[in-house]
Enzyme design. Structure first.
Site, short mmCIF file in Angstrom:
data_model
loop_
_atom_site.label_atom_id
_atom_site.label_comp_id
_atom_site.label_asym_id
_atom_site.label_seq_id
_atom_site.Cartn_x
_atom_site.Cartn_y
_atom_site.Cartn_z
N GLY B 42 48.79 42.22 32.31
CA GLY B 42 47.90 42.75 32.82
C GLY B 42 48.16 44.48 32.81
O GLY B 42 49.20 44.41 32.34
N ARG B 337 31.47 53.81 45.47
CA ARG B 337 30.79 52.33 45.65
C ARG B 337 30.61 51.86 46.78
O ARG B 337 29.24 51.16 46.54
CB ARG B 337 31.97 51.70 44.19
CG ARG B 337 32.28 52.19 43.37
CD ARG B 337 33.52 51.42 42.91
NE ARG B 337 33.47 51.51 41.49
CZ ARG B 337 34.36 51.33 40.87
NH1 ARG B 337 35.21 50.55 41.28
NH2 ARG B 337 34.48 52.06 39.19
N GLU B 453 46.76 45.36 40.94
CA GLU B 453 46.19 44.66 42.29
C GLU B 453 46.66 43.83 43.45
O GLU B 453 45.58 43.63 44.54
CB GLU B 453 44.90 44.20 41.55
CG GLU B 453 42.94 43.49 42.18
CD GLU B 453 42.34 43.93 41.29
OE1 GLU B 453 41.84 43.93 39.94
OE2 GLU B 453 41.09 43.49 41.77
N LEU B 469 42.90 51.50 37.34
CA LEU B 469 43.29 51.09 35.76
C LEU B 469 45.23 51.82 35.86
O LEU B 469 46.26 52.13 35.73
CB LEU B 469 43.38 51.93 34.63
CG LEU B 469 41.47 51.02 34.50
CD1 LEU B 469 41.26 51.35 33.08
CD2 LEU B 469 42.21 49.11 34.50
C1 LIG Z 1 34.61 44.15 34.80
C2 LIG Z 1 35.87 44.57 35.86
C3 LIG Z 1 35.50 46.47 35.22
C4 LIG Z 1 36.72 47.64 35.19
N1 LIG Z 1 37.05 48.34 35.06
C5 LIG Z 1 37.23 49.46 35.60
C6 LIG Z 1 37.67 50.75 35.94
O1 LIG Z 1 36.85 51.25 34.44
N2 LIG Z 1 38.53 51.35 35.57
C7 LIG Z 1 39.52 50.85 36.79
O2 LIG Z 1 40.53 51.64 37.44
N3 LIG Z 1 39.18 49.53 36.88
C8 LIG Z 1 38.97 49.13 36.23
N4 LIG Z 1 38.62 47.41 37.18
C9 LIG Z 1 39.19 47.38 37.85
C10 LIG Z 1 40.95 46.70 36.92
O3 LIG Z 1 40.59 46.16 35.95
C11 LIG Z 1 41.83 45.80 37.97
O4 LIG Z 1 42.32 46.37 38.77
C12 LIG Z 1 43.11 46.00 36.78
O5 LIG Z 1 43.36 45.49 35.77
C13 LIG Z 1 44.23 44.80 37.33
O6 LIG Z 1 45.76 44.93 36.43
P1 LIG Z 1 46.32 43.61 37.22
O7 LIG Z 1 47.55 44.81 35.94
O8 LIG Z 1 46.47 43.92 38.76
O9 LIG Z 1 46.16 42.58 37.12
P2 LIG Z 1 45.63 41.94 35.25
O10 LIG Z 1 45.30 42.29 35.04
O11 LIG Z 1 44.68 40.63 36.55
O12 LIG Z 1 46.35 40.87 35.23
C14 LIG Z 1 47.27 39.23 35.79
C15 LIG Z 1 47.91 38.64 34.64
O13 LIG Z 1 48.49 38.04 36.12
C16 LIG Z 1 49.03 36.55 35.23
N5 LIG Z 1 48.99 35.58 36.09
C17 LIG Z 1 47.93 35.42 37.59
N6 LIG Z 1 48.51 34.64 38.40
C18 LIG Z 1 49.21 33.86 37.64
C19 LIG Z 1 50.34 33.04 37.46
N7 LIG Z 1 50.17 32.36 39.19
N8 LIG Z 1 51.62 32.28 36.90
C20 LIG Z 1 51.50 33.57 36.15
N9 LIG Z 1 50.81 34.22 35.87
C21 LIG Z 1 49.49 34.41 36.45
C22 LIG Z 1 48.13 36.26 34.53
O14 LIG Z 1 47.35 35.50 33.09
C23 LIG Z 1 47.57 37.83 33.73
O15 LIG Z 1 48.76 38.17 32.91
C24 LIG Z 1 37.71 46.45 36.07
C25 LIG Z 1 37.52 45.05 36.42
C26 LIG Z 1 36.79 44.37 35.95
C27 LIG Z 1 36.90 43.23 36.92
#
Ligand SMILES: Cc1cc2nc3c(=O)[nH]c(=O)nc-3n(C[C@H](O)[C@H](O)[C@H](O)COP(=O)(O)OP(=O)(O)OC[C@H]3O[C@@H](n4cnc5c(N)ncnc54)[C@H](O)[C@@H]3O)c2cc1C
Ligand code: SF4
Ligand code: FES
Lengths: 246, 670
Positions: B42, B337, B453, B469
């Site tokens: 992500g 929120r 996250e 983000l």
């Molecule tokens: C609908 C929606 C709207 C949002 N809007 C906003 C916004 O406008 N502004 C903002 O700041 N935030 C927003 N958020 C929150 C934000 O999108 C997330 O908190 C953020 O994108 C999380 O990013 P990340 O890289 O931590 O995880 P993620 O993007 O969830 O990535 C997780 C990754 O881990 C991988 N993964 C998970 N478990 C495993 C495993 N066991 N083995 C291998 N791979 C695994 C997945 O394949 C993925 O690649 C929103 C969230 C949602 C749901």
């Protein structure tokens, strides 16, 4: 609603597949198509059968995973939506619905409705980026003014979700809408200019290597694209390629 | 073991710079000999993978989707914050820092948040350089909007698809490194355990989701970037595959799990409509810039609307209760929120919900459309425009701003939000809790990092909009690349890590046994059956408001569901093939353990903070009457839980939070 589903079942990439009939009952018109599939799968699991494998994740029309060919159309009968955004109110009680995987030589079936779209990734590896260091030592963002018009157009092209409906729906299995969208996004932005020629050449070469067909201007891709990516992007890609070749 | 946050000494504004000036560096020639595993692609994992590869490390990246581009971050809608002060409205690093700490209800770590605010401006520069098409104004400069909980306009956006564009930016940076051979990408692979050798994280066990093969992968460090665990509630705005497995597996191997009960309930989601529902859909918070939230003032109007005898548009302004504007005049519809969510629940619990389930309030664009319409008529010099003309002009502006969200709403609800107000209700959205990390983003397992996250660090008890983000990209592009180097500098002579060791053997065996259990257990109930049952307990008893009795019941009920799960779960198919039911079974098994720890953490926290209304802790009088009551005396700490077998036996470690640069105050948005 009560429905008859004709679904493509295929154990794995090397097995032969076949259509299998299923019945589902009490489908609400408020369900999404994938929720209807969940109902079927719950039914199959409860009777000890293997559920139908299909790709999906966001269920909001943005990740591009839920690829299905429904009644002969990529993502089904509604316009401008992915399968997860398709609602059962588009169907009637008693309907028979045919569900198949996206079919294209460059998208081999992995199981049931799941296909392998890694060819799209490989096209991106060939040049779908701007070669900037991720060090954070970049200039201030506002030092590159970009006209609102160009930014909006680049955004429209960048909206492609990489779902592959354009390929699945094209009689030549061409990936030009997808590749055109990516080439366009960068071609429209000043940051993308430096490598523009190499980018388009490399991406198009990889696209050919992956076994995608050529574009014969049928326009089916544009009609089926859930994100409204326009044919203009193919034209722009062709222009960029021409520029790059002279 | 005492928790050491490793926050550097010195004034807050110099901490990060001083830290960077004094860490050990790895010489570029040595980086070639060091491998790093990144789980997740992500925003956090994608940006980290690209940057670590850019620096010269060999990166192995894993994701369960078929491409890094489809990680859950793709779904983020509204925007990303950065203290650029392009609007000249008084923004600064300090103000972003202040808003974030206050918005988080003073339960985040000051030093981390300051660093986040500090690097935020750079994120925008980086993304623009990568070709992310942020919205521009007519002069060609970047545009901004405002999000809940702040009084400045600091949110950068790309229509309602900001997450998509930022992720595609990180994905493109990854692609460049994949092409150079510096990142080896493992799509459709799920990490199922971490391997610890001599106390250090040295690899993972992963399952190839196409063939079912169990694989061993070694590295000098492991980075978990696996996203949030909101799906513990079954229904949430998260992607269907979002899960806690990676975080939970490292927890079981020694990483403390912090503040599991801190979950954000987002105020503007499409209400639930039936039992078949698989997920809830978010309507971006940016809508609150222009939408006004209300319910009818009179109960008879509520009944008339529910029974279809009246339409919302039949009610005059005087007959509507704009409860946020009424209760919080300074912030109005733009309160944070947690405040907006609790206020909606309060109105619905009092019986004023406007849909058949009684769980919906209105989000109304009528005033905004009229306001924009009048403005446009002036701009275009239209004299005495008709109401219809004003509406048409105003609608075009609203459409340009939020068109895709309106379309999404219409597709799902089958109503036109330009003509009738949207119905919204709070839903589980984001998890502020997660794996405990120190200032270096390292967990309590040496060599195991956690970013985005999946960790707990920056948002306290409540996350302000557009800051997730920001955190994901800050961690991946700008923080981890430094901090991990400091650790890896000790590993330049280690050489390749062998996967042929008893530690890998044991971890692989454990993973295989569990998989074999699932496919051989001839139970009678589907995985979803258990997941839904867990979700219901979580929502009813550990949701937006909670009390001690309910939480104790929740713990017992979750334990019982877990016991039933291990007896009765049925997973068709085999282990050596693509088997989505098997994938789900493993994830739900972990949710069932996390859920109990979640309830235990909530029970321990006898204060209301963030989105978590502890019924026993409310302001009884004074100007804040009815608001949530935080208790700084006893609870200004991070709760980090150590694994001891059963979730109920987890041991609490406290990281006391220090606030030197911001005064701890009652949060007021009045
Ligand atoms: C609908 C929606 C709207 C949002 N809007 C906003 C916004 O406008 N502004 C903002 O700041 N935030 C927003 N958020 C929150 C934000 O999108 C997330 O908190 C953020 O994108 C999380 O990013 P990340 O890289 O931590 O995880 P993620 O993007 O969830 O990535 C997780 C990754 O881990 C991988 N993964 C998970 N478990 C495993 C495993 N066991 N083995 C291998 N791979 C695994 C997945 O394949 C993925 O690649 C929103 C969230 C949602 C749901
Ligand atoms: S161009 Fe349209 S149809 Fe093709 S991959 Fe992109 S979004 Fe899908
Ligand atoms: S599931 Fe993501 S687009 Fe349909």
């Amino acid at each position: 609603m009560n429905l008859t589903l004709k679904i493509w079942r295929q154990k794995d990439a090397s097995s032969k597949g076949q259509m299998v009939d299923y019945k589902v009952t009490e489908i609400s018109e408020h369900m999404s198509f994938l929720e209807m599939m969940d109902v079927l799968n719950e039914q199959l699991v409860n009777s000890g059968e293997e559920p139908v494998a299909f790709d999906h994740d966001c269920r909001e029309g943005i990740c591009g995973m839920c690829s299905m060919y429904i009644n002969g159309e990529a993502h089904g009968p509604d316009r401008g939506v992915t399968t997860c955004q398709l609602h059962m109110r588009m169907f009637k009680d008693g309907d028979t619905i045919t569900i198949e995987p996206f079919r294209a030589a460059a998208f081999p079936v992995l199981k049931d409705l799941v296909v392998d779209r890694s060819s799209f990734d490989r096209i991106q590896h060939a040049g779908g980026y701007i070669s900037v260091n991720t060090s954070g030592n970049t200039q201030d963002a506002n030092s590159i003014p970009i006209s609102k018009h160009a930014a909006d157009e680049a955004m429209d092209a960048a909206t492609c979700i990489g779902c592959g409906a354009c390929v699945a729906t094209c009689k030549n299995s061409s990936a030009m809408l997808f590749v055109g969208a990516k080439v366009s996004q960068y071609a429209l932005l000043p940051q993308g200019q430096v490598e523009a020629a190499d980018r388009v050449r490399n991406m198009v070469a990889q696209m050919d290597l992956e076994g995608f067909g050529n574009c014969t201007n049928t326009g089916a891709c544009e009609v089926e694209c859930p994100k409204g990516i326009s044919l203009e992007n193919i034209a722009r890609m062709n222009r960029e390629l021409m520029k790059a070749s002279v | 073991m005492a928790l050491d946050s490793k926050v550097p000494k010195g004034p807050i504004k110099d901490k990060w710079t001083d830290y960077k000036n004094h860490i050990d560096l790895v010489n570029p020639a040595n980086k070639r000999h060091i491998d790093v595993i990144v789980v997740g692609t992500g925003l956090a994992g994608g940006s980290a993978s690209a940057t670590l590869a850019e620096l010269g490390y060999n990166v192995k990246a894993f994701a369960y989707q078929d491409s890094p581009r489809r990680a859950h971050s793709i779904a983020a809608q509204g925007g990303i914050n950065a203290a650029k002060n392009y609007q000249g409205d008084g923004d600064s690093t300090y103000r972003l820092f202040y808003d974030t700490v206050k918005g988080g209800d003073y339960r985040s770590r000051e030093a981390n948040v300051y660093r986040l605010a500090e690097v935020s401006a750079n994120i925008i520069d980086q993304c623009v350089a990568q070709g992310v098409p942020f919205a521009r104004d007519y002069g060609g400069l970047l545009d901004n909007r405002s999000f809940g909980g702040v009084l400045v306009s600091r949110t950068f956006y790309a229509k309602g698809q900001t997450g998509q564009q930022l992720l595609l930016g990180a994905y493109s940076a990854m692609n460049r490194q994949i092409a150079r051979g510096k990142i080896e990408m493992f799509n459709r692979h799920e990490m199922l355990d971490v391997v610890v050798v001599d106390g250090k994280a040295r690899g993972i066990i992963a399952r190839n989701l196409i063939t079912g093969e169990i694989e061993r992968h070694s590295a000098h460090a492991v980075v978990i970037a696996s996203g949030g665990y909101g799906n513990v509630y079954f229904l949430s705005t998260n992607a269907m595959g979002s899960n806690v497995t990676a975080g939970w597996k490292i927890h079981k191997k020694g990483a403390h799990f912090a503040n599991p009960c801190y979950t954000q309930i987002h105020p503007t989601c499409i209400p639930r409509s039936g039992d078949y529902q698989s997920k809830l859909t978010l309507m971006s918070e940016s809508l609150r810039n222009d939408g006004r939230i209300w319910v009818p003032k009179k109960m008879e109007d509520v009944m008339a609307i529910r029974e279809g005898r009246k339409k919302p548009t039949d009610l005059s302004e005087e007959e509507r209760d704009y409860y946020l504007e009424r209760r919080y005049p300074a912030f109005g519809n733009l309160v944070p929120r947690d405040v907006a969510s609790r206020a909606a629940k309060e109105r619905c619990d009092a019986g004023f919900g406007v849909n058949t389930t009684g769980e919906a309030v209105y989000l109304d664009f009528k005033s905004a459309i009229t306001r924009y319409g009048i403005e446009q008529a002036k701009i275009h010099n239209i004299k005495n425009p008709s109401d219809a003309k004003i509406y048409e002009l105003g609608q075009a502006i609203v459409e340009a701003k939020y068109g895709n969200l309106f379309q999404m709403y219409e597709k799902i609800v089958d109503q036109d939000p330009y003509k009738t107000p949207m119905m919204i209700y709070p839903a589980v959205h984001y998890t502020m809790g997660g794996v405990w990390v120190d200032y270096n983003l390292m967990t309590t397992i040496p060599g195991c990092y956690c970013i985005g996250e999946a960790n707990f660090s920056d948002h306290g008890a409540n996350r302000l909009g557009a800051s997730a983000l920001m955190q994901g990209l800050a961690d991946g592009y700008f923080v981890l690349p430094y901090t991990i180097g400091d650790y890896l500098s000790g590993d330049i002579r280690t050489g390749k890590i062998s996967t042929d060791t008893p530690e890998f053997e044991a971890a692989e065996k454990e993973v295989s046994e569990r998989i074999n259990f699932f496919v051989n257990n001839k139970g009678t109930k589907s995985v979803d059956y258990f997941h839904k049952k867990l979700g219901k307990v979580m929502w009813d008893k550990a949701g937006m408001s909670r009390n001690a009795t309910g939480l104790k019941e929740a713990m017992a009920e979750i334990k019982a569901i877990r016991e039933e799960f291990w007896k009765e779960v049925s997973v068709p198919g085999t282990a050596n093939e693509m088997n989505p039911e098997l994938e789900k079974a493993g994830r739900v098994a972990d949710f069932l353990e996390l859920g109990e720890l979640f309830a235990k953490d909530a029970l321990m926290r006898e204060e209301s903070c963030g989105g978590h209304f502890r019924e026993e802790s409310a302001e009884l009088d004074g100007p804040q009457k009815g608001e949530a009551k935080r208790n700084d005396e006893d609870f200004a700490f991070v709760a980090a839980w150590e694994y001891k077998g059963e979730p109920a036996d987890a041991v609490l470690h406290k990281e006391e939070l220090e606030f030197n640069d911001i005064e701890l105050k009652q949060r007021s948005y009045k």
